[in-house]
Motif scaffolding. Structure first.
Motif, PDB file in Angstrom:
ATOM      1  N   GLU A   7     -13.952   8.075   0.332  1.00 49.61           N
ATOM      2  CA  GLU A   7     -13.188   8.991   1.174  1.00 49.61           C
ATOM      3  C   GLU A   7     -13.216   8.535   2.635  1.00 49.61           C
ATOM      4  O   GLU A   7     -12.203   8.595   3.341  1.00 49.61           O
ATOM      5  N   ARG A   8     -14.385   8.080   3.097  1.00 48.18           N
ATOM      6  CA  ARG A   8     -14.511   7.611   4.482  1.00 48.18           C
ATOM      7  C   ARG A   8     -13.636   6.399   4.736  1.00 48.18           C
ATOM      8  O   ARG A   8     -12.956   6.296   5.769  1.00 48.18           O
ATOM      9  N   LEU A   9     -13.612   5.438   3.803  1.00 45.07           N
ATOM     10  CA  LEU A   9     -12.792   4.236   3.964  1.00 45.07           C
ATOM     11  C   LEU A   9     -11.308   4.564   3.911  1.00 45.07           C
ATOM     12  O   LEU A   9     -10.499   3.958   4.627  1.00 45.07           O
ATOM     13  N   GLN A  10     -10.936   5.526   3.087  1.00 47.06           N
ATOM     14  CA  GLN A  10      -9.544   5.944   3.058  1.00 47.06           C
ATOM     15  C   GLN A  10      -9.145   6.617   4.369  1.00 47.06           C
ATOM     16  O   GLN A  10      -8.036   6.419   4.872  1.00 47.06           O
ATOM     17  N   TRP A  56      -7.781  -9.947   6.565  1.00 38.27           N
ATOM     18  CA  TRP A  56      -8.947  -9.092   6.797  1.00 38.27           C
ATOM     19  C   TRP A  56      -8.513  -7.722   7.287  1.00 38.27           C
ATOM     20  O   TRP A  56      -9.018  -6.688   6.819  1.00 38.27           O
ATOM     21  N   TYR A  57      -7.563  -7.692   8.223  1.00 34.76           N
ATOM     22  CA  TYR A  57      -7.087  -6.401   8.729  1.00 34.76           C
ATOM     23  C   TYR A  57      -6.367  -5.631   7.613  1.00 34.76           C
ATOM     24  O   TYR A  57      -6.525  -4.407   7.496  1.00 34.76           O
ATOM     25  N   THR A  58      -5.614  -6.327   6.799  1.00 35.02           N
ATOM     26  CA  THR A  58      -4.916  -5.676   5.679  1.00 35.02           C
ATOM     27  C   THR A  58      -5.914  -5.018   4.737  1.00 35.02           C
ATOM     28  O   THR A  58      -5.687  -3.900   4.259  1.00 35.02           O
ATOM     29  N   TRP A  59      -7.024  -5.680   4.481  1.00 33.86           N
ATOM     30  CA  TRP A  59      -8.043  -5.095   3.608  1.00 33.86           C
ATOM     31  C   TRP A  59      -8.590  -3.790   4.198  1.00 33.86           C
ATOM     32  O   TRP A  59      -8.889  -2.852   3.464  1.00 33.86           O
ATOM     33  N   LEU A  60      -8.725  -3.761   5.535  1.00 38.04           N
ATOM     34  CA  LEU A  60      -9.179  -2.527   6.175  1.00 38.04           C
ATOM     35  C   LEU A  60      -8.203  -1.389   5.903  1.00 38.04           C
ATOM     36  O   LEU A  60      -8.599  -0.269   5.574  1.00 38.04           O
ATOM     37  N   GLU A  61      -6.914  -1.667   6.064  1.00 37.05           N
ATOM     38  CA  GLU A  61      -5.903  -0.633   5.839  1.00 37.05           C
ATOM     39  C   GLU A  61      -5.730  -0.305   4.347  1.00 37.05           C
ATOM     40  O   GLU A  61      -5.093   0.686   4.007  1.00 37.05           O
ATOM     41  N   GLN A  62      -6.282  -1.131   3.501  1.00 38.32           N
ATOM     42  CA  GLN A  62      -6.264  -0.847   2.064  1.00 38.32           C
ATOM     43  C   GLN A  62      -7.541  -0.152   1.601  1.00 38.32           C
ATOM     44  O   GLN A  62      -7.742   0.055   0.406  1.00 38.32           O
ATOM     45  N   ALA A  63      -8.395   0.186   2.573  1.00 42.93           N
ATOM     46  CA  ALA A  63      -9.648   0.907   2.291  1.00 42.93           C
ATOM     47  C   ALA A  63     -10.594   0.129   1.396  1.00 42.93           C
ATOM     48  O   ALA A  63     -11.333   0.702   0.593  1.00 42.93           O
ATOM     49  N   ARG A  64     -10.575  -1.202   1.530  1.00 44.94           N
ATOM     50  CA  ARG A  64     -11.524  -2.005   0.749  1.00 44.94           C
ATOM     51  C   ARG A  64     -12.912  -1.926   1.380  1.00 44.94           C
ATOM     52  O   ARG A  64     -13.046  -1.849   2.612  1.00 44.94           O
TER      53      ARG A  64
END
Length: 281
Positions: A7-10, A56-64
């Protein structure tokens, strides 16, 4: 992955997307091509501005569940033009901790806060910053604990004064060790946000040379926050004074802590304070 972490990553991913969407390319110094289907910057543009890889930034926005450093978060804060509250929110979502600023906010006390302190009357009240510097006080506090107006900035640091001032040691007497350990544990808890900062290192070094107790207790790594509760002072004129202590953060300046010492109905403390402040004692 635990549900809370997911939930936090999302939440982090959604926060980044909303901050990215509000920035126009021209605002970030990039050419606007006028052909964007969605408002704001593209992911690759944010990555370029922050100096990180687009993947790397895309992974952040994908909540990985990837590891992120404070340095990268600072770069993202600048790229996304976050204000101070948004920057703190970013750090809490990504690292579950606030950013460790090497430069503290200005310690100017709003007039309304000073008026609040003055309005406490015979209740000694003061304001401290994260370094435990006393940055504002009322007449009662200055009368009981010392003339802050005449003190140097170092002398107004409550940790320094606790371990080096004969006046404080005598005023606290049998309670000095408990007070000193509590103050040190509070300082240690705050120091966790600023490890290696030159100001903190200088004070720690000076106290290590000035106080045997500090040298012994500092390596114990005790941490603690919150007020001391019941506090007994031995004033050289008024005698024994008993207080109940309460502390709280200032909502519009959360780096400042207000502490109020409420006179207890013991040893005639309220009457002693009234006489002392009126000049009768």
């Amino acid at each position: 992955m635990e549900a809370s972490s997911k939930e936090r990553l999302q939440e982090l991913a959604q926060f980044l997307r909303t901050r990215r969407a509000r920035i126009r390319p021209e605002q970030a110094g990039l050419p606007g091509d006028g052909r964007r289907r969605t408002p704001g910057l593209r992911r690759g543009e944010v990555a370029m501005l922050a100096g990180i890889s687009a993947d790397w930034y895309t992974w952040l926005e994908q909540a990985r569940p990837i590891q992120v450093s404070a340095q990268v978060l600072e770069s993202l804060s600048r790229a996304l033009e976050l204000d101070s509250d948004e920057r703190k929110h970013l750090f809490l979502l990504a690292l579950q901790q606030l950013p460790a600023d090497s430069a503290l906010p200005e310690n100017s006390v709003p007039p309304l806060l000073q008026a609040f302190l003055d309005g406490q009357g015979t209740n000694p009240a003061y304001v401290t910053d994260p370094r435990l510097n006393i940055v504002a006080w009322n007449k009662a506090a200055s009368t009981i604990y010392g003339d802050y107006e005449r003190m140097s900035p170092r002398e107004r640091n409550s940790l320094w004064r606790t371990f080096t001032s004969p006046y404080v040691r005598e005023m606290l007497r049998e309670n000095w060790e408990n007070h000193a350990r509590h103050r040190l544990a509070h300082f240690r808890a705050n120091y966790g946000q600023f490890p290696g900062d030159p100001w903190w290192m200088e004070l720690i070094g000076d106290l290590s040379r000035a106080s045997a107790e500090f040298r012994e207790w500092w390596p114990m790594h005790d941490v603690l926050n919150g007020p001391e509760g019941r506090k007994i002072n031995h004033h050289p004129t008024a005698g024994r004074l008993v207080f109940d202590q309460i502390s709280f953060l200032v909502s519009d300046a959360p780096h400042l802590t207000v502490t109020i010492n409420l006179p207890a109905n013991e040893d005639d403390t309220p009457s002693k304070l009234a006489r002392l402040l009126s000049g009768e004692a």
